[in-house]
Write a protein that holds these residues in place. Structure first.
Motif, PDB file in Angstrom:
ATOM      1  N   GLU A 178     -18.751  13.112  -7.784  1.00  0.00           N
ATOM      2  CA  GLU A 178     -19.503  12.566  -8.912  1.00  0.00           C
ATOM      3  C   GLU A 178     -18.536  11.750  -9.756  1.00  0.00           C
ATOM      4  OE1 GLU A 178     -22.795  12.828  -9.662  1.00  0.00           O
ATOM      5  OE2 GLU A 178     -23.030  13.824  -7.716  1.00  0.00           O
ATOM      6  N   PRO A 179     -18.980  10.630 -10.307  1.00  0.00           N
ATOM      7  CA  PRO A 179     -18.087   9.841 -11.151  1.00  0.00           C
ATOM      8  C   PRO A 179     -17.800  10.547 -12.470  1.00  0.00           C
ATOM      9  CG  PRO A 179     -20.288   8.925 -11.176  1.00  0.00           C
ATOM     10  CD  PRO A 179     -20.298  10.034 -10.166  1.00  0.00           C
ATOM     11  N   GLY A 180     -16.677  10.203 -13.066  1.00  0.00           N
ATOM     12  CA  GLY A 180     -16.359  10.685 -14.395  1.00  0.00           C
ATOM     13  C   GLY A 180     -17.054   9.821 -15.430  1.00  0.00           C
ATOM     14  N   GLY A 181     -16.866  10.182 -16.677  1.00  0.00           N
ATOM     15  CA  GLY A 181     -17.463   9.409 -17.767  1.00  0.00           C
ATOM     16  C   GLY A 181     -16.689   8.135 -18.036  1.00  0.00           C
ATOM     17  N   ALA A 182     -17.226   7.323 -18.932  1.00  0.00           N
ATOM     18  CA  ALA A 182     -16.631   6.020 -19.245  1.00  0.00           C
ATOM     19  C   ALA A 182     -15.185   6.147 -19.713  1.00  0.00           C
ATOM     20  CB  ALA A 182     -17.464   5.303 -20.296  1.00  0.00           C
TER      21      ALA A 182
ATOM     22  N   GLY B  19     -16.501   4.726 -12.432  1.00  0.00           N
ATOM     23  CA  GLY B  19     -16.372   6.136 -12.782  1.00  0.00           C
ATOM     24  C   GLY B  19     -15.174   6.828 -12.159  1.00  0.00           C
ATOM     25  N   PHE B  20     -14.280   6.055 -11.525  1.00  0.00           N
ATOM     26  CA  PHE B  20     -13.187   6.649 -10.760  1.00  0.00           C
ATOM     27  C   PHE B  20     -11.852   5.980 -11.078  1.00  0.00           C
ATOM     28  CE2 PHE B  20     -17.103   7.171  -8.378  1.00  0.00           C
ATOM     29  CZ  PHE B  20     -17.082   8.527  -8.132  1.00  0.00           C
ATOM     30  N   SER B  21     -10.764   6.641 -10.667  1.00  0.00           N
ATOM     31  CA  SER B  21      -9.433   6.045 -10.770  1.00  0.00           C
ATOM     32  C   SER B  21      -8.609   6.428  -9.549  1.00  0.00           C
ATOM     33  CB  SER B  21      -8.723   6.491 -12.049  1.00  0.00           C
ATOM     34  OG  SER B  21      -8.368   7.849 -11.978  1.00  0.00           O
ATOM     35  N   VAL B  22      -7.692   5.529  -9.196  1.00  0.00           N
ATOM     36  CA  VAL B  22      -6.794   5.690  -8.051  1.00  0.00           C
ATOM     37  C   VAL B  22      -5.408   5.227  -8.499  1.00  0.00           C
ATOM     38  CG1 VAL B  22      -6.248   4.822  -5.726  1.00  0.00           C
ATOM     39  CG2 VAL B  22      -8.629   5.275  -6.356  1.00  0.00           C
ATOM     40  N   ALA B  23      -4.371   5.910  -8.037  1.00  0.00           N
ATOM     41  CA  ALA B  23      -2.993   5.465  -8.275  1.00  0.00           C
ATOM     42  C   ALA B  23      -2.410   4.974  -6.961  1.00  0.00           C
ATOM     43  CB  ALA B  23      -2.155   6.607  -8.832  1.00  0.00           C
ATOM     44  N   LEU B  24      -1.739   3.829  -6.999  1.00  0.00           N
ATOM     45  CA  LEU B  24      -1.146   3.249  -5.794  1.00  0.00           C
ATOM     46  C   LEU B  24       0.332   2.949  -6.041  1.00  0.00           C
ATOM     47  CD1 LEU B  24      -2.476   0.965  -3.193  1.00  0.00           C
ATOM     48  CD2 LEU B  24      -0.537   0.077  -4.451  1.00  0.00           C
ATOM     49  N   LEU B  25       1.178   3.400  -5.132  1.00  0.00           N
ATOM     50  CA  LEU B  25       2.610   3.119  -5.158  1.00  0.00           C
ATOM     51  C   LEU B  25       2.916   2.094  -4.079  1.00  0.00           C
ATOM     52  CD1 LEU B  25       5.569   3.714  -6.040  1.00  0.00           C
ATOM     53  CD2 LEU B  25       5.576   5.496  -4.250  1.00  0.00           C
ATOM     54  N   ALA B  26       3.429   0.942  -4.483  1.00  0.00           N
ATOM     55  CA  ALA B  26       3.819  -0.117  -3.552  1.00  0.00           C
ATOM     56  C   ALA B  26       5.324   0.003  -3.346  1.00  0.00           C
ATOM     57  CB  ALA B  26       3.455  -1.482  -4.127  1.00  0.00           C
ATOM     58  N   CYS B  27       5.714   0.497  -2.172  1.00  0.00           N
ATOM     59  CA  CYS B  27       7.119   0.837  -1.950  1.00  0.00           C
ATOM     60  C   CYS B  27       7.638   0.206  -0.664  1.00  0.00           C
ATOM     61  CB  CYS B  27       7.269   2.359  -1.921  1.00  0.00           C
ATOM     62  SG  CYS B  27       6.322   3.199  -0.624  1.00  0.00           S
ATOM     63  N   ASP B  28       8.790   0.683  -0.213  1.00  0.00           N
ATOM     64  CA  ASP B  28       9.398   0.200   1.023  1.00  0.00           C
ATOM     65  C   ASP B  28       9.378   1.319   2.075  1.00  0.00           C
ATOM     66  OD1 ASP B  28      11.451   1.954   0.296  1.00  0.00           O
ATOM     67  OD2 ASP B  28      12.864   0.357  -0.187  1.00  0.00           O
ATOM     68  N   ASP B  29       9.877   1.014   3.253  1.00  0.00           N
ATOM     69  CA  ASP B  29       9.865   1.975   4.350  1.00  0.00           C
ATOM     70  C   ASP B  29      10.692   3.227   4.054  1.00  0.00           C
ATOM     71  OD1 ASP B  29       8.164   0.453   5.892  1.00  0.00           O
ATOM     72  OD2 ASP B  29       9.551   0.223   7.568  1.00  0.00           O
ATOM     73  N   ALA B  30      11.818   3.055   3.389  1.00  0.00           N
ATOM     74  CA  ALA B  30      12.668   4.220   3.101  1.00  0.00           C
ATOM     75  C   ALA B  30      11.932   5.208   2.206  1.00  0.00           C
ATOM     76  CB  ALA B  30      13.970   3.778   2.444  1.00  0.00           C
ATOM     77  N   ARG B  31      11.256   4.699   1.189  1.00  0.00           N
ATOM     78  CA  ARG B  31      10.526   5.574   0.254  1.00  0.00           C
ATOM     79  C   ARG B  31       9.348   6.254   0.954  1.00  0.00           C
ATOM     80  NH1 ARG B  31       9.713   8.644  -4.301  1.00  0.00           N
ATOM     81  NH2 ARG B  31       8.487   7.547  -5.842  1.00  0.00           N
ATOM     82  N   ILE B  32       8.598   5.497   1.756  1.00  0.00           N
ATOM     83  CA  ILE B  32       7.430   6.106   2.404  1.00  0.00           C
ATOM     84  C   ILE B  32       7.871   7.090   3.477  1.00  0.00           C
ATOM     85  CG2 ILE B  32       6.752   4.597   4.336  1.00  0.00           C
ATOM     86  CD1 ILE B  32       3.891   4.644   2.902  1.00  0.00           C
TER      87      ILE B  32
ATOM     88  N   PRO C  26      -9.515  -1.185 -15.188  1.00  0.00           N
ATOM     89  CA  PRO C  26      -9.045  -1.208 -13.796  1.00  0.00           C
ATOM     90  C   PRO C  26      -9.309   0.130 -13.100  1.00  0.00           C
ATOM     91  CG  PRO C  26      -7.308  -1.915 -15.307  1.00  0.00           C
ATOM     92  CD  PRO C  26      -8.437  -1.397 -16.136  1.00  0.00           C
ATOM     93  N   LEU C  27      -9.699   0.069 -11.866  1.00  0.00           N
ATOM     94  CA  LEU C  27      -9.900   1.244 -11.032  1.00  0.00           C
ATOM     95  C   LEU C  27      -8.553   1.753 -10.513  1.00  0.00           C
ATOM     96  CD1 LEU C  27     -11.498   3.167  -9.101  1.00  0.00           C
ATOM     97  CD2 LEU C  27     -11.681   1.233  -7.548  1.00  0.00           C
TER      98      LEU C  27
ATOM     99  N   GLY D 290      -9.983  -4.046  -3.011  1.00  0.00           N
ATOM    100  CA  GLY D 290     -10.222  -3.200  -1.848  1.00  0.00           C
ATOM    101  C   GLY D 290     -10.784  -1.836  -2.202  1.00  0.00           C
ATOM    102  N   ALA D 291     -10.236  -1.209  -3.239  1.00  0.00           N
ATOM    103  CA  ALA D 291     -10.737   0.111  -3.645  1.00  0.00           C
ATOM    104  C   ALA D 291     -12.157   0.005  -4.179  1.00  0.00           C
ATOM    105  CB  ALA D 291      -9.804   0.729  -4.681  1.00  0.00           C
ATOM    106  N   ARG D 292     -12.443  -1.036  -4.961  1.00  0.00           N
ATOM    107  CA  ARG D 292     -13.806  -1.234  -5.464  1.00  0.00           C
ATOM    108  C   ARG D 292     -14.792  -1.440  -4.305  1.00  0.00           C
ATOM    109  NH1 ARG D 292     -14.954  -1.723 -10.626  1.00  0.00           N
ATOM    110  NH2 ARG D 292     -13.205  -1.634 -12.068  1.00  0.00           N
ATOM    111  N   ALA D 293     -14.396  -2.235  -3.334  1.00  0.00           N
ATOM    112  CA  ALA D 293     -15.272  -2.490  -2.184  1.00  0.00           C
ATOM    113  C   ALA D 293     -15.503  -1.217  -1.383  1.00  0.00           C
ATOM    114  CB  ALA D 293     -14.672  -3.584  -1.301  1.00  0.00           C
ATOM    115  N   ALA D 294     -14.464  -0.395  -1.210  1.00  0.00           N
ATOM    116  CA  ALA D 294     -14.617   0.857  -0.454  1.00  0.00           C
ATOM    117  C   ALA D 294     -15.580   1.801  -1.162  1.00  0.00           C
ATOM    118  CB  ALA D 294     -13.252   1.530  -0.263  1.00  0.00           C
ATOM    119  N   LEU D 295     -15.428   1.937  -2.478  1.00  0.00           N
ATOM    120  CA  LEU D 295     -16.334   2.817  -3.223  1.00  0.00           C
ATOM    121  C   LEU D 295     -17.768   2.296  -3.167  1.00  0.00           C
ATOM    122  CD1 LEU D 295     -14.099   3.673  -6.285  1.00  0.00           C
ATOM    123  CD2 LEU D 295     -14.788   5.212  -4.467  1.00  0.00           C
ATOM    124  N   ALA D 296     -17.943   1.014  -3.422  1.00  0.00           N
ATOM    125  CA  ALA D 296     -19.284   0.437  -3.364  1.00  0.00           C
ATOM    126  C   ALA D 296     -19.867   0.557  -1.962  1.00  0.00           C
ATOM    127  CB  ALA D 296     -19.247  -1.027  -3.811  1.00  0.00           C
TER     128      ALA D 296
END
Length: 172
Positions: free
Chosen positions: A90-94, A40-53, A3-4, A26-32
């Motif tokens: 540049e992408p990272g390794g496998a 070669g990449f990774s992203v972290a996503l936090l799915a939260c609520d309005d108070a947290r953001i 997973p990316l 979405g992230a794969r499409a944006a990179l491509a």
């Protein structure tokens, strides 16, 4: 396939639209869309609520209000000249993908925006993931030329996924 996007669901309402799959696609499409191989990449996503953001927005941007999406690039890579493309990483390794950064997305604001625009929440979330991923790559929309470049990319990437232009006015 590794997973990316590592998605952390803090607000369970996001489960109802399959945000993990939306974020990955979405992230794969944006990179491509900018010519990068997603594996070669990774992203972290936090799915939260309005108070947290709102708390995150206050801490990191000095704005104590909720917003739809925030992004924190691992490296600053914005273009120097207005309207120019940023230097892409540049992408990272496998076994060691390059970390692009973190994204947070807020349920209530996104749901409200989607309803106001008359579009499915899943489509709006897809747009925001593409948008935030481009931010992680150094694209921005503060200057007019940069905004034109970024919005054009978003529109093209989303069209490639069968989604309408998020910047067009809805039919009256």
């Amino acid at each position: 396939m590794r997973p990316l996007v590592e998605t952390v669901i803090e607000d369970r309402r996001w489960d109802g639209i399959g945000l993990g799959q939306i974020a990955e696609r979405g992230a794969r499409a944006a990179l491509a869309g900018v010519g990068l191989m997603p594996d070669g990449f990774s992203v972290a996503l936090l799915a939260c609520d309005d108070a947290r953001i709102a708390a995150l927005n206050g801490t990191f941007r000095g704005k104590g209000s909720a917003t739809n999406v925030l992004s924190w690039p691992a490296e600053e890579r914005g273009a120097g000249a207005e309207g120019a493309r940023p230097d892409l990483p540049e992408p990272g390794g496998a076994g060691m993908p390059r970390e692009l950064g973190d994204i947070a997305i807020a349920w209530e604001t996104c749901a409200r925006e989607a309803e106001a625009a008359g579009k499915p929440l899943s489509d709006h979330a897809m747009h925001l993931v593409v948008h935030a991923t481009l931010h992680l790559l150094g694209y921005d929309h503060i200057r007019e030329g940069d905004a034109a470049l970024m919005e054009g990319l978003e529109t093209r990437i989303l069209a490639g996924m069968g989604l309408p232009d998020p910047y067009s006015e809805p039919d009256s």
